[in-house]
Every structure is written in structure tokens, then in C-alpha cells.
Design a protein around this motif. Structure first.
Motif, PDB file in Angstrom:
ATOM      1  N   MET A   1       0.852  -1.196   0.000  1.00 42.35           N
ATOM      2  CA  MET A   1       0.000   0.000   0.000  1.00 42.35           C
ATOM      3  C   MET A   1       0.882   1.239   0.000  1.00 42.35           C
ATOM      4  SD  MET A   1      -3.388   0.940   2.227  1.00 42.35           S
ATOM      5  CE  MET A   1      -2.725   0.344   3.763  1.00 42.35           C
ATOM      6  N   GLU A   2       0.485   2.240  -0.773  1.00 44.68           N
ATOM      7  CA  GLU A   2       1.212   3.495  -0.831  1.00 44.68           C
ATOM      8  C   GLU A   2       0.222   4.622  -1.093  1.00 44.68           C
ATOM      9  OE1 GLU A   2       4.721   5.258  -0.040  1.00 44.68           O
ATOM     10  OE2 GLU A   2       4.605   3.100  -0.402  1.00 44.68           O
ATOM     11  N   GLY A   3       0.249   5.643  -0.236  1.00 44.01           N
ATOM     12  CA  GLY A   3      -0.659   6.762  -0.421  1.00 44.01           C
ATOM     13  C   GLY A   3      -0.070   8.057   0.081  1.00 44.01           C
ATOM     14  N   GLY A   4      -0.239   9.131  -0.705  1.00 41.12           N
ATOM     15  CA  GLY A   4       0.219  10.455  -0.289  1.00 41.12           C
ATOM     16  C   GLY A   4       1.697  10.664  -0.526  1.00 41.12           C
ATOM     17  N   LEU A   5       2.060  11.959  -0.645  1.00 40.49           N
ATOM     18  CA  LEU A   5       3.440  12.325  -0.954  1.00 40.49           C
ATOM     19  C   LEU A   5       4.081  13.205   0.105  1.00 40.49           C
ATOM     20  CD1 LEU A   5       2.837  13.065  -4.725  1.00 40.49           C
ATOM     21  CD2 LEU A   5       4.040  11.081  -3.795  1.00 40.49           C
ATOM     22  N   ALA A   6       3.272  13.817   0.966  1.00 40.76           N
ATOM     23  CA  ALA A   6       3.807  14.690   2.015  1.00 40.76           C
ATOM     24  C   ALA A   6       2.807  14.724   3.162  1.00 40.76           C
ATOM     25  CB  ALA A   6       4.048  16.102   1.473  1.00 40.76           C
ATOM     26  N   ASP A   7       3.309  14.855   4.380  1.00 42.37           N
ATOM     27  CA  ASP A   7       2.405  14.844   5.528  1.00 42.37           C
ATOM     28  C   ASP A   7       1.468  16.041   5.529  1.00 42.37           C
ATOM     29  OD1 ASP A   7       3.729  16.820   7.966  1.00 42.37           O
ATOM     30  OD2 ASP A   7       5.027  16.239   6.323  1.00 42.37           O
ATOM     31  N   ASN A   8       1.900  17.179   4.938  1.00 35.97           N
ATOM     32  CA  ASN A   8       1.075  18.386   4.970  1.00 35.97           C
ATOM     33  C   ASN A   8       0.299  18.629   3.682  1.00 35.97           C
ATOM     34  OD1 ASN A   8       3.225  19.063   3.368  1.00 35.97           O
ATOM     35  ND2 ASN A   8       3.758  20.940   4.447  1.00 35.97           N
ATOM     36  N   ALA A   9       0.220  17.610   2.827  1.00 41.69           N
ATOM     37  CA  ALA A   9      -0.611  17.684   1.621  1.00 41.69           C
ATOM     38  C   ALA A   9      -1.734  16.657   1.736  1.00 41.69           C
ATOM     39  CB  ALA A   9       0.222  17.423   0.372  1.00 41.69           C
ATOM     40  N   ILE A  10      -2.964  17.094   1.505  1.00 40.10           N
ATOM     41  CA  ILE A  10      -4.097  16.165   1.538  1.00 40.10           C
ATOM     42  C   ILE A  10      -3.923  15.168   0.385  1.00 40.10           C
ATOM     43  CG2 ILE A  10      -6.603  15.943   1.409  1.00 40.10           C
ATOM     44  CD1 ILE A  10      -6.740  18.912   2.339  1.00 40.10           C
ATOM     45  N   PRO A  11      -3.794  13.874   0.670  1.00 36.32           N
ATOM     46  CA  PRO A  11      -3.451  12.914  -0.388  1.00 36.32           C
ATOM     47  C   PRO A  11      -4.561  12.758  -1.420  1.00 36.32           C
ATOM     48  CG  PRO A  11      -3.954  11.776   1.666  1.00 36.32           C
ATOM     49  CD  PRO A  11      -3.904  13.232   1.990  1.00 36.32           C
ATOM     50  N   ARG A  12      -4.130  12.705  -2.664  1.00 42.14           N
ATOM     51  CA  ARG A  12      -5.064  12.603  -3.785  1.00 42.14           C
ATOM     52  C   ARG A  12      -5.229  11.185  -4.282  1.00 42.14           C
ATOM     53  NH1 ARG A  12      -3.223  16.920  -8.159  1.00 42.14           N
ATOM     54  NH2 ARG A  12      -5.319  16.453  -8.890  1.00 42.14           N
ATOM     55  N   GLN A  13      -4.234  10.337  -4.037  1.00 41.72           N
ATOM     56  CA  GLN A  13      -4.292   8.973  -4.555  1.00 41.72           C
ATOM     57  C   GLN A  13      -3.652   8.013  -3.561  1.00 41.72           C
ATOM     58  OE1 GLN A  13      -1.844   7.951  -7.996  1.00 41.72           O
ATOM     59  NE2 GLN A  13      -3.437   6.593  -8.764  1.00 41.72           N
ATOM     60  N   THR A  14      -4.284   6.870  -3.385  1.00 40.69           N
ATOM     61  CA  THR A  14      -3.725   5.775  -2.589  1.00 40.69           C
ATOM     62  C   THR A  14      -3.941   4.481  -3.364  1.00 40.69           C
ATOM     63  OG1 THR A  14      -4.268   6.929  -0.531  1.00 40.69           O
ATOM     64  CG2 THR A  14      -3.755   4.591  -0.370  1.00 40.69           C
ATOM     65  N   VAL A  15      -2.898   3.672  -3.424  1.00 38.60           N
ATOM     66  CA  VAL A  15      -2.950   2.411  -4.155  1.00 38.60           C
ATOM     67  C   VAL A  15      -2.666   1.273  -3.182  1.00 38.60           C
ATOM     68  CG1 VAL A  15      -1.943   1.041  -6.007  1.00 38.60           C
ATOM     69  CG2 VAL A  15      -2.222   3.509  -6.300  1.00 38.60           C
ATOM     70  N   CYS A  16      -3.493   0.243  -3.219  1.00 39.96           N
ATOM     71  CA  CYS A  16      -3.322  -0.913  -2.340  1.00 39.96           C
ATOM     72  C   CYS A  16      -3.502  -2.202  -3.146  1.00 39.96           C
ATOM     73  CB  CYS A  16      -4.325  -0.870  -1.192  1.00 39.96           C
ATOM     74  SG  CYS A  16      -4.169  -2.229  -0.005  1.00 39.96           S
ATOM     75  N   GLU A  17      -2.541  -3.098  -3.042  1.00 43.14           N
ATOM     76  CA  GLU A  17      -2.655  -4.418  -3.657  1.00 43.14           C
ATOM     77  C   GLU A  17      -3.131  -5.404  -2.596  1.00 43.14           C
ATOM     78  OE1 GLU A  17       0.446  -5.209  -7.119  1.00 43.14           O
ATOM     79  OE2 GLU A  17       1.448  -4.673  -5.242  1.00 43.14           O
ATOM     80  N   VAL A  18      -4.155  -6.169  -2.912  1.00 45.46           N
ATOM     81  CA  VAL A  18      -4.681  -7.162  -1.971  1.00 45.46           C
ATOM     82  C   VAL A  18      -4.750  -8.533  -2.643  1.00 45.46           C
ATOM     83  CG1 VAL A  18      -5.989  -5.485  -0.612  1.00 45.46           C
ATOM     84  CG2 VAL A  18      -7.082  -6.597  -2.578  1.00 45.46           C
ATOM     85  N   VAL A  19      -4.572  -9.551  -1.823  1.00 43.40           N
ATOM     86  CA  VAL A  19      -4.703 -10.933  -2.292  1.00 43.40           C
ATOM     87  C   VAL A  19      -6.021 -11.479  -1.754  1.00 43.40           C
ATOM     88  CG1 VAL A  19      -3.619 -13.199  -2.419  1.00 43.40           C
ATOM     89  CG2 VAL A  19      -2.195 -11.158  -2.140  1.00 43.40           C
ATOM     90  N   LEU A  20      -6.823 -12.087  -2.642  1.00 46.96           N
ATOM     91  CA  LEU A  20      -8.157 -12.570  -2.290  1.00 46.96           C
ATOM     92  C   LEU A  20      -8.220 -14.098  -2.277  1.00 46.96           C
ATOM     93  CD1 LEU A  20     -10.161 -10.359  -4.812  1.00 46.96           C
ATOM     94  CD2 LEU A  20      -9.696  -9.803  -2.432  1.00 46.96           C
ATOM     95  N   GLU A  21      -9.318 -14.604  -1.751  1.00 43.85           N
ATOM     96  CA  GLU A  21      -9.687 -16.000  -1.972  1.00 43.85           C
ATOM     97  C   GLU A  21     -10.393 -16.067  -3.325  1.00 43.85           C
ATOM     98  OE1 GLU A  21      -8.830 -18.300   0.126  1.00 43.85           O
ATOM     99  OE2 GLU A  21      -8.132 -16.965   1.742  1.00 43.85           O
ATOM    100  N   LYS A  22     -10.031 -17.044  -4.122  1.00 38.88           N
ATOM    101  CA  LYS A  22     -10.530 -17.114  -5.496  1.00 38.88           C
ATOM    102  C   LYS A  22     -12.049 -17.113  -5.560  1.00 38.88           C
ATOM    103  CE  LYS A  22      -9.816 -19.480  -9.878  1.00 38.88           C
ATOM    104  NZ  LYS A  22      -9.088 -20.571 -10.595  1.00 38.88           N
ATOM    105  N   GLU A  23     -12.680 -17.829  -4.644  1.00 36.76           N
ATOM    106  CA  GLU A  23     -14.136 -17.967  -4.695  1.00 36.76           C
ATOM    107  C   GLU A  23     -14.869 -16.699  -4.239  1.00 36.76           C
ATOM    108  OE1 GLU A  23     -12.603 -19.635  -0.802  1.00 36.76           O
ATOM    109  OE2 GLU A  23     -12.070 -19.711  -2.932  1.00 36.76           O
TER     110      GLU A  23
END
Length: 485
Positions: A247-269
Motif C-alpha cells: 500500500m502506498e498513499g500520499g506524498l507529504a504529511d502536509n498535503a491532503i493525499p489525492r491517490q492511494t494504491v493498495c494491492e490485496v490478495v483474495l480467496e478465489k471464490e
């Protein structure tokens, strides 16, 4: 040919373009600091560069102003360096690609750094000018203001003689800032248990948000991508067996983050249930943000099945609940100043590196009341403790208190009224400025902060007004030419 060639004031825009050509994001200031020292050497001016790379340049008074008290000009050399996801520029080593659209200057694909490159440009234009009248000028240009005001905290001002300071770190012409909130940077670390897991991997992205400055725009209710991702994951984790891969989100602590990306692994079913839940969550958030962040969206891309190391299901549930429970945004409005935010915090950055055993969350906290700031720190610590995490605090800086008797303010207001035909607005702000830190180092410092019009600072939509830069330059030149300001 220079992009800004032909714009007036010529030398101000010359130096602004020079600055934009040098990488100078927070933490990457050695090159711009050395440039300032080279400038001083070429102009025969006394200059000091400290171990932090702060720079102080001194120019003697012009003829007839030798007996006038010195004036400090102050700004910072670093910028919030953010770019659009598809922008190919490496801001660590490349300069900005400036563009002009009518009265607006912007940078293609990146933030512009008008905050606070224009202050440095004003200062350099004044320092090189041999036709302008002024008292002794003591120019203080600090580093890493945008990540905790580290330069201001560490700088030695003991040899300065000035006790009137013009801080050129404001973004609205016609507004004189007279006080500001104090703040701190807070990093929370949540332990994560990892496991090996095989299943479909989905890349979830929260995007399309406006973002903005966490001091100037925190009250506008804009979506925070990190908080929204926490909400999404928390909703999903209650229905399906998720494992966070990264997971990665935001570029600076004092900037309201515009994008966050998260990779998740699921159960196939559970793929179909996952997709349906995600669409349902997106619909709800879209309605909530319709008038604030109309372009908000969630994208979900399945990248295939993997056998990978990731956070286990229970750690993922705990991390999602932690992110969903963390406070964010305005916590209290001032009871004394109408419309002024008293206390707030911004979850600016979230990071989980694939295979690691730690989720990291970084906040910018602000308050004009020190005890309220401390209470907020303790609140975040309490939530983190309940999740078995830990916190570190850095970059703690004091607020800048309003000065009841300010001869500098009186002179500046009178000149502004003479030039503009109206009085300026005197305001306190929730965003942090270096004035409070520097005032603690210089007894009886009289200070005002002002500057030209900028919009959407700390974002890739940042713009600087050409005409406003010119008007503020004229005002600054006339102000310095006055006796006993």
C-alpha cells in the motif's frame, strides 16, 4: 528563449525560472542552497551557509539609508514536489517544465513550487538591484519548511541586527498574516504479521481527488485518499478474506493525499463478492463527495494469480480498522476568530512495503492552542496503542502569537491603502509559518507575512499569478524605500 522571458518584473521572473530549473523538493536542497551561495559570491555579498544548508545573505544599506534599522526578508528554498502519475519527470534530478496560460504560470505535470520559490526570486532580485533604495537587508532562506520547518529550528540568527521581518510565504495578495498555528509531524507504526498466500491479486486505487494544503484547505471537507482507502478496506475485510500485499498513499504529511494504491490478495471464490462490494462502496462515497470531489473514483485491476508474501488476514483486518478509526481533518474551530480552524490533523502518507512487518502512517497536526495540539497527539497515540502500535513525534514547532503593538504592521497597512485604495485584510491562519520559530530566536521581532496570489499550492494544479507578482513586487520595493519602516 526562456519560458518566462518578457514577463515583468523581469528579474523576479528570471530568478523564478532559474529556481524552477533546479530540483529543490524538501530533503533535496543542496543544489539550490549552493546556487544561492554562488549568487552571493558573484554579487560580492556576505553570505553564510550552515550545516543544514540554510543560507543567509546580507546586503548593505543604499546611500541615505545607512542609519535605518535593518530589515529581514525571509522565505524557504524547498518545495512540495508532487507530480501526476503519468508524468515522466524525475523531480529529484530534473527541473520543472514551466508553462504560461494568460495570467497564470504553472508546471506541466508537477507542482510549481511558487510556495516558496517566489520569495527567493523576490529576494534575489532585490539583492542584485543597484537602483533601488533600501536599508540593510538580511535575507534568511531556510530549508525543509514543508516537512517540519527543520531549517528554521536549526538556524543560528544570532548575528542578525534586524528586528522587523517580512515573511514572503503567503498565497493571497491583500491579506497580511499576523499569527499562525503551531504544529508537529507524527509517524505511527502498526505491526503486521505476514504469511505466504496464493490467490488473485487486485490493485485498488483511490483517485481523482482534489487534495490541497492541509493547513489552508483542511476545512473544505475534501476527500483524503488514505482515509478513504482505510474505510474501503475496513468494509471489505468484514465480508471477504483480504490480505494486504502493499500500500502506498500520499506524498507529504502536509498535503491532503489525492491517490492511494493498495494491492490485496483474495480467496478465489470471493472475487464476485469483492467486486460487488467495491461498486457499492464507491457509489456511497461518490454521493458523499459529489460537491467536494466530483471526480473521485475507485479503480480495481486484477493482475492475475500469485503465490506471494503478504500480511495475513487478521493483520489486514486490524490495519483496515486502524486506518478507519484514526482521526482526520478539522477537530475544532476557533471560538475567538470566526471561520478559523483551531485544531486539525491530516493523514498525509500511508505505506506498507510488500513482505514487511510494519504499516506506517504519517500525520501533520496543527493547532493555535498548544494544549489542544498535545491532546490531539495523545488521542492519536491512544488509538495507535489500542492497535498495539507505536508513535514518534518530530518537527514540533510553536505557533506565532498575534502582536498587539506592531509599528511594522501599521506602516504596511498605510502603504497598502495608499497604493491599492483599500485596506488589506489582517488574518490569522491555520497553516504553519516559520515566523513563530524565528521570533523565539530574535527578541522583540515584529513580523508580517504576505505574498502574491497562488492557487492549489502543493498540488499539480498549482498556479502563480503574473500580475499579482508584479503588484506585490512594486509594493515591496516601495515599502523598503520608506524610512523607519
Amino acid at each position: 528563449m526562456r519560458v518566462l522571458e518578457g514577463l515583468a518584473p523581469e528579474r523576479v521572473f528570471y530568478y523564478f525560472e532559474e529556481i524552477c530549473g533546479i530540483p529543490h523538493g524538501s530533503g533535496n536542497v543542496e543544489q539550490i542552497s549552493n546556487y544561492l551561495m554562488d549568487f552571493a559570491k558573484q554579487k560580492g555579498l556576505y553570505a553564510v551557509q550552515d550545516a543544514l544548508k540554510n543560507v543567509i545573505i546580507v546586503k548593505p544599506a543604499t546611500s541615505g539609508y545607512e542609519e535605518e534599522p535593518a530589515v529581514i526578508l525571509q522565505g524557504h528554498m524547498d518545495m512540495v514536489a508532487v507530480k501526476k502519475p503519468d508524468c515522466p519527470i524525475d523531480m529529484a534530478v530534473e527541473g520543472l517544465r514551466l508553462k504560461v496560460n494568460g495570467d497564470k504560470i504553472y508546471a506541466e505535470g508537477t507542482s510549481l513550487g511558487g510556495d516558496d520559490g517566489i520569495a527567493v526570486a523576490y529576494a534575489l532580485a532585490l539583492l542584485e538591484a543597484d537602483h533601488l533604495s533600501h536599508p540593510k537587508l538580511e535575507v534568511v532562506i531556510t530549508v525543509d519548511e514543508e516537512v517540519g520547518m527543520d531549517g528554521a529550528r536549526g538556524i543560528d540568527l544570532s548575528f542578525l541586527t534586524g528586528r522587523r521581518m517580512l515573511n514572503l510565504d503567503s498565497e493571497e495578495e491583500g491579506i497580511f498574516l499576523t499569527s499562525c498555528a503551531g504544529g508537529a509531524r507524527m509517524e505511527c507504526r502498526l505491526p503486521m504479521s505476514v504469511c505466504e498466500k496464493e490467490g488473485p491479486v487486485c490493485r485498488i486505487s483511490v483517485e481523482g481527488l482534489i487534495g490541497g494544503h492541509s493547513g489552508a484547505e483542511i476545512h473544505k471537507g475534501r476527500g483524503n485518499a488514505n482515509c478513504l482507502m482505510g474505510r474501503i478496506l475496513n468494509s471489505l475485510a468484514s465480508k471477504v478474506a483480504l490480505s494486504i500485499k502493499s500500500m502506498e498513499g500520499g506524498l507529504a504529511d502536509n498535503a491532503i493525499p489525492r491517490q492511494t494504491v493498495c494491492e490485496v490478495v483474495l480467496e478465489k471464490e470471493q472475487e464476485d463478492t469483492f467486486k460487488a462490494l467495491l461498486l457499492e462502496i464507491e457509489g456511497k462515497i461518490k454521493k458523499e463527495l459529489a460537491s467536494k470531489d466530483k471526480d473521485f473514483q475507485i479503480t480495481a485491476v486484477f493482475t492475475g494469480e500469485e503465490h506471494t508474501i503478504c500480511a495475513d488476514v487478521e493483520s489486514t483486518k486490524q490495519a483496515a480498522a486502524f486506518l478507519a478509526a484514526l482521526p482526520n481533518g478539522v477537530q475544532a474551530m476557533s471560538a475567538d476568530v470566526e471561520g478559523l480552524v483551531e485544531t486539525s490533523l491530516n493523514l498525509g502518507m500511508v505505506s506498507y512495503v510488500a513482505g514487511s512487518k510494519e504499516l506506517r502512517c504519517t500525520f501533520s497536526l496543527r493547532s493555535c492552542i498548544e494544549s489542544a495540539k498535545q491532546a490531539l497527539v495523545e488521542k492519536v497515540e491512544a488509538v495507535t496503542m489500542l492497535a498495539s502500535g507505536s508513535c514518534d513525534i518530530s518537527g514540533d514547532y510553536p505557533g506565532w502569537a498575534y502582536r498587539v503593538h506592531s509599528p511594522l504592521r501599521d506602516k504596511m497597512v498605510a502603504l497598502y491603502e495608499e497604493m491599492y485604495g483599500e485596506k488589506p485584510r489582517l488574518e490569522a491562519i491555520h497553516a504553519g509559518l516559520e515566523c513563530g520559530i524565528l521570533a523565539a530566536k530574535l527578541e522583540d521581532l515584529d513580523c508580517i507575512s504576505f505574498g502574491p496570489n497562488m492557487e492549489n499550492i502543493h498540488t499539480t494544479e498549482e498556479t502563480l499569478s503574473v500580475s499579482s507578482v508584479a503588484r506585490v513586487w512594486d509594493y515591496l520595493v516601495r515599502l523598503l524605500a520608506q524610512k523607519n519602516i
